[in-house]
Design an enzyme around this catalytic site. Structure first.
Site, short mmCIF file in Angstrom:
data_model
loop_
_atom_site.label_atom_id
_atom_site.label_comp_id
_atom_site.label_asym_id
_atom_site.label_seq_id
_atom_site.Cartn_x
_atom_site.Cartn_y
_atom_site.Cartn_z
N LYS A 36 0.80 -1.23 0.00
CA LYS A 36 0.00 0.00 0.00
C LYS A 36 0.83 1.27 0.00
O LYS A 36 0.40 2.28 -0.56
CB LYS A 36 -0.99 -0.01 1.16
CG LYS A 36 -0.37 -0.11 2.54
CD LYS A 36 -1.46 -0.20 3.61
CE LYS A 36 -0.87 -0.32 5.00
NZ LYS A 36 -1.92 -0.40 6.04
N ARG A 129 -8.60 -0.46 16.61
CA ARG A 129 -8.97 -0.12 15.24
C ARG A 129 -9.97 -1.18 14.81
O ARG A 129 -10.98 -1.37 15.46
CB ARG A 129 -7.73 -0.02 14.34
CG ARG A 129 -8.00 0.85 13.09
CD ARG A 129 -6.79 1.03 12.18
NE ARG A 129 -6.48 -0.19 11.45
CZ ARG A 129 -5.55 -0.26 10.49
NH1 ARG A 129 -4.84 0.81 10.19
NH2 ARG A 129 -5.33 -1.40 9.86
#
Length: 350
Positions: A36, A129
């Site tokens: 990413k 998260r």
């Protein structure tokens, strides 16, 4: 040469990849190549994809599409948006999930496409998260998943450090193993993948809890450090990427602005120290391309002062003139932003 330019050293990245794969293999760990930070850079990923990674993983479908011809299973790292279920099934072999309703949408899409879509069920071990909170009951959700005809529950995983900064430890990753054992025992199944996190879990090797058999690695590969404590990993390069930008002005000026000070171009009131007269330079790169705090000058005679959207201001000591180029090391968020910027050229070195 056109500037600004990011130099990408493919040889050093390959060497990092081989060393990381060797380190993980010795502990029985497969490595998912997390791409990413490179924003879909086909050349770099294509150069290392065949070295022994188990999957190619990214947070954005657009990047997985760019890598469609690379012969590795594709993993969507970010939890799927319900609105992208069709694209997830079409372009990703596996996705990380925590929401049963989204998993059911993926099942419907997989049926339409005559596919079986693999999922890794994510558990939140305290970083807060994504993931099913590890203290909540999860067996009912697992039971529903196992009934879906076009979904294959490949395993479970977790993510740490990215939000709450919670460091992977033997103790908290052992919670993931407890979850694995309970699910396998309850439903008489055997998971293929137990993913123990990202580059922040590398500091545990070789003493990672038995049963963890996968890590998702990006930053350690590209910048040569683990991300729990920021320590350099032995045998890995930290300088695979280097940014160069061109000076467009060099003048001696006061160090402190003159007049009534208000907000800068980003809506903040500047905090500037009066250091007297100084030689100041302006580089043709700015905050649109990289956060200035993510850059480190490689010349000790250069000090970053600040900048705006398209300008980087530096203090200079020595003989500099317009047209000279200055070079900078970049950290992970800096690399992420620079790779995303279409205004920064990319140069590949062997």
């Amino acid at each position: 040469m056109k500037y600004p330019v990011l130099s990408i050293n493919l040889r050093k990245i390959r060497e990092n990849a081989r060393q990381l794969l060797k380190m993980c293999k010795e502990s029985g760990i497969s490595v998912s190549l997390v791409s990413k930070v490179l924003a879909g850079d086909r050349k770099t990923i294509g150069d290392i994809a065949g070295l022994g990674f188990s999957q190619l993983a990214d947070s954005r479908i657009e990047n997985l599409i760019a890598f469609s011809d690379i012969n590795l299973p594709k993993v969507l790292l970010r939890l799927p948006m319900p609105s992208e279920a069709e694209a997830v099934v079409r372009h990703a072999d596996i996705s990380l999930n925590s929401e049963i309703e989204v998993i059911k949408l993926l099942d419907k899409e997989a049926a339409k496409q005559n596919k079986t879509h693999g999922i890794i069920l994510i558990f939140d071990l305290g970083d807060l998260r994504e993931g099913i909170f590890f203290r909540d009951d999860y067996l009912e959700e697992v039971s529903e998943i196992l009934k879906l005809k076009n979904i294959r529950l490949l395993g479970i995983g977790t993510n740490l450090t990215c939000y709450g900064g919670i460091i992977p430890t033997y103790e908290n990753l052992s919670e993931l193993i407890k979850i694995k054992n309970r699910i396998e025992r309850e439903f008489s199944i055997k998971f293929e993948i137990i993913s123990g996190g990202n580059s922040s879990s590398l500091h545990l090797l070789p003493n990672i809890p038995p049963g963890i058999n996968n890590l998702r690695i990006g930053e350690a590969l590209f910048l040569g450090r683990e991300t729990a404590y920021g320590k350099i990993l032995p045998g890995l390069h930290q300088d695979c990427f280097e940014l160069a930008a061109e000076l467009i002005e060099v003048k001696t000026k006061p160090s402190y602005p003159i007049g009534i000070m208000g907000m800068d171009s980003f809506g903040r009131v500047p905090e500037i120290k009066d250091r007297g007269l100084m030689k100041r330079g302006i580089l043709a790169i700015g905050k649109q391309d990289a956060a200035l705090e993510d850059l480190t000058p490689l010349d000790e005679n250069v000090l970053i002062l600040g900048g705006s959207s398209d300008h980087l201001l530096v203090q200079l000591n020595g003989d500099f003139r317009p047209g000279d180029t200055l070079r900078f090391a970049v950290n992970y968020p800096g690399l992420l932003r620079i790779m995303t910027s279409k205004y920064v050229k990319k140069e590949y070195l062997e």
